[in-house]
Each structure stands twice: as structure tokens, then as C-alpha cells.
Design an enzyme around this catalytic site. Structure first.
Site, PDB file in Angstrom:
ATOM      1  N   TRP A   1       0.826  -1.206   0.000  1.00 57.97           N
ATOM      2  CA  TRP A   1       0.000   0.000   0.000  1.00 57.97           C
ATOM      3  C   TRP A   1       0.865   1.262   0.000  1.00 57.97           C
ATOM      4  O   TRP A   1       0.615   2.195  -0.768  1.00 57.97           O
ATOM      5  CB  TRP A   1      -0.933  -0.011   1.208  1.00 57.97           C
ATOM      6  CG  TRP A   1      -1.836   1.180   1.263  1.00 57.97           C
ATOM      7  CD1 TRP A   1      -3.049   1.328   0.632  1.00 57.97           C
ATOM      8  CD2 TRP A   1      -1.601   2.412   1.957  1.00 57.97           C
ATOM      9  NE1 TRP A   1      -3.579   2.572   0.907  1.00 57.97           N
ATOM     10  CE2 TRP A   1      -2.711   3.258   1.714  1.00 57.97           C
ATOM     11  CE3 TRP A   1      -0.562   2.877   2.770  1.00 57.97           C
ATOM     12  CZ2 TRP A   1      -2.813   4.535   2.261  1.00 57.97           C
ATOM     13  CZ3 TRP A   1      -0.654   4.163   3.311  1.00 57.97           C
ATOM     14  CH2 TRP A   1      -1.780   4.976   3.056  1.00 57.97           C
TER      15      TRP A   1
ATOM     16  N   ASN B   1      -6.689  -2.713  -1.823  1.00 54.74           N
ATOM     17  CA  ASN B   1      -6.917  -2.896  -0.391  1.00 54.74           C
ATOM     18  C   ASN B   1      -6.995  -1.576   0.369  1.00 54.74           C
ATOM     19  O   ASN B   1      -6.924  -1.572   1.602  1.00 54.74           O
ATOM     20  CB  ASN B   1      -5.809  -3.775   0.211  1.00 54.74           C
ATOM     21  CG  ASN B   1      -5.899  -5.215  -0.273  1.00 54.74           C
ATOM     22  OD1 ASN B   1      -6.948  -5.837  -0.188  1.00 54.74           O
ATOM     23  ND2 ASN B   1      -4.801  -5.735  -0.800  1.00 54.74           N
ATOM     24  N   ASP B   2      -7.172  -0.477  -0.348  1.00 55.21           N
ATOM     25  CA  ASP B   2      -7.289   0.812   0.316  1.00 55.21           C
ATOM     26  C   ASP B   2      -8.699   0.973   0.878  1.00 55.21           C
ATOM     27  O   ASP B   2      -9.697   0.885   0.143  1.00 55.21           O
ATOM     28  CB  ASP B   2      -6.985   1.946  -0.663  1.00 55.21           C
ATOM     29  CG  ASP B   2      -7.043   3.300   0.011  1.00 55.21           C
ATOM     30  OD1 ASP B   2      -6.015   3.724   0.553  1.00 55.21           O
ATOM     31  OD2 ASP B   2      -8.130   3.917   0.017  1.00 55.21           O
ATOM     32  N   LEU B   3      -8.788   1.215   2.174  1.00 50.76           N
ATOM     33  CA  LEU B   3     -10.086   1.276   2.839  1.00 50.76           C
ATOM     34  C   LEU B   3     -10.953   2.403   2.296  1.00 50.76           C
ATOM     35  O   LEU B   3     -12.154   2.228   2.067  1.00 50.76           O
ATOM     36  CB  LEU B   3      -9.886   1.448   4.350  1.00 50.76           C
ATOM     37  CG  LEU B   3     -11.144   1.421   5.217  1.00 50.76           C
ATOM     38  CD1 LEU B   3     -11.850   0.083   5.100  1.00 50.76           C
ATOM     39  CD2 LEU B   3     -10.783   1.696   6.680  1.00 50.76           C
TER      40      LEU B   3
ATOM     41  N   ILE C   1     -10.887   3.880  -0.694  1.00 54.22           N
ATOM     42  CA  ILE C   1     -11.361   3.573  -2.042  1.00 54.22           C
ATOM     43  C   ILE C   1     -12.460   2.508  -1.996  1.00 54.22           C
ATOM     44  O   ILE C   1     -13.501   2.632  -2.662  1.00 54.22           O
ATOM     45  CB  ILE C   1     -10.187   3.111  -2.932  1.00 54.22           C
ATOM     46  CG1 ILE C   1      -9.285   4.302  -3.245  1.00 54.22           C
ATOM     47  CG2 ILE C   1     -10.686   2.466  -4.217  1.00 54.22           C
ATOM     48  CD1 ILE C   1      -8.015   3.937  -3.952  1.00 54.22           C
TER      49      ILE C   1
END
Length: 208
Positions: free
Chosen positions: A137, A156-158, A160
Site C-alpha cells: 500500500w 486494499n485501500d479502505l 477507495i
């Protein structure tokens, strides 16, 4: 290739009606400029990990002040700094280890600005992940904000994933495969799509 926002906007609006509505609602992007050097940008990313912006900013400024006012320190200068001096600036032991690992990679030539510009995205990620404390990330944020690469999709970006869930009417947070499927029409401008999703959710962006 650097991100061309005019082309990105045109592509995203034509390829995805949800993205077209998002672009219309939040207006044109104004990307922030990259940091002067990649070593500085990556040190800053390490300092800001898991800290609020104000606290991390204060620590980063104390770290930089250790080396005077002549710009950001060279990797060799950081390597020569006693760990207790870095600790006194507010850095945790884990972050000291990460910054020293990063400095070692730059001092040895394993990382340098020229190669980071030249390498393809996945090669940049692979090299950065060899540094202690830098995961995928963090490397993806470096690609988007420092190198301004046009087609990065951090699955895996919360922030987004939350934005995708809301904008695309999903019943729950999307899995990586679903993020890739929804993001397929955004290619080759996935980075701009991410910037719009973050902005639409008023997400605090990683420190630049």
C-alpha cells in the site's frame, strides 16, 4: 508516463457513468506536487504511518531539523545519526529501523531516483517492499502521489473500497477481485479514478 488529468477525465467520463457523475459532482482535480526527492517522500511516508497528520508532521519536522536548514539529509547522513538522536526527535524504534533500512537501500544504490522513475510500477513496488516497514500500500501511494503514475489501483485501500461500495451500490465492502472488475473500465487512468473516489468521500489522503 505521468498522469494527464485532461485525458483521464475524458476517458473516465466516457467509460463509466458512475465515474462521470462523480467527476461532475466534485469538480476538476488539483494534484499536489511531488516532494523534491524520492528519499524524502519515502521517509515522510514512514513517519506518517499510523499517526494523525498533526503529530506526524511535528515529528517529521523535528527529524528534518536534526540536519540543519540546508534541505533534506542525504541517506548517508541519516545512517550516521545515532538511534538515540532519532528517538529524541519522536520516532519510534520501529520507524527508526524502517528509515535506516530505507537509507541503507539508497546509500547502497539499490534504490535511487533514476531507477524509481524508470522502473515499471510492479518493479517499483517489488523494490520498495524490500525496505523494512514498506508494504504494497505504501508503495502504491508513492506511485500515485510521488511518481504520479497514471494507472495504479490500490485494491486494499479502505477509503477507495468504502467509496466504491457507496457509489456502486454494493451490499458490503468489495473484495480485491471486485475492485479490479469495477475498475477495469478506468484503465489506463485508474490513479485519477482513485483520486476522485477519495475526494468524493472527503478522505484524508496520505501525506505528501
Amino acid at each position: 508516463m505521468a498522469l494527464d488529468l485532461e485525458r483521464a477525465d475524458a476517458h473516465l467520463a466516457a467509460a463509466d457513468p458512475v465515474m462521470a457523475a462523480l467527476i461532475e459532482s466534485v469538480g476538476p482535480l488539483e494534484p499536489r506536487p511531488p516532494r523534491p526527492g524520492h528519499f524524502e517522500a519515502l521517509c515522510r511516508s514512514i513517519v506518517y504511518q499510523q499517526l494523525s497528520g498533526r503529530a506526524a508532521g511535528a515529528i517529521f519536522e523535528r527529524f528534518r531539523a536534526l540536519y540543519g536548514s540546508d534541505g533534506f539529509p542525504a541517506p548517508a547522513d541519516v545512517l550516521a545519526t545515532p538511534p538515540e538522536t532519532l528517538r529524541a526527535a519522536g520516532l519510534s524504534r520501529q520507524k527508526i529501523a524502517s528509515i535506516l533500512s530505507l537509507a541503507g537501500h539508497f546509500a547502497s544504490g539499490e534504490l535511487d531516483d533514476a531507477n524509481l522513475h524508470r522502473w515499471p510500477d510492479e518493479e517499483v513496488i517489488a523494490h520498495l517492499q524490500r525496505v523494512r516497514g514498506i508494504g504494497r500500500w505504501t508503495a502504491e501511494m508513492f506511485l500515485i502521489f510521488q511518481l504520479q503514475r497514471p494507472d495504479v489501483l490500490p485494491v486494499n485501500d479502505l477509503g477507495i473500497n468504502r467509496a466504491i461500495m457507496r457509489r456502486y451500490g454494493l451490499p458490503g465492502m468489495p473484495k480485491p477481485a471486485e475492485v479490479r472488475a469495477i475498475g477495469a473500465p478506468w484503465r489506463p487512468f485508474a490513479s485519477a479514478a482513485c483520486l476522485y473516489l477519495w475526494r468524493g468521500e472527503d478522505t484524508a489522503l496520505p501525506a505528501g
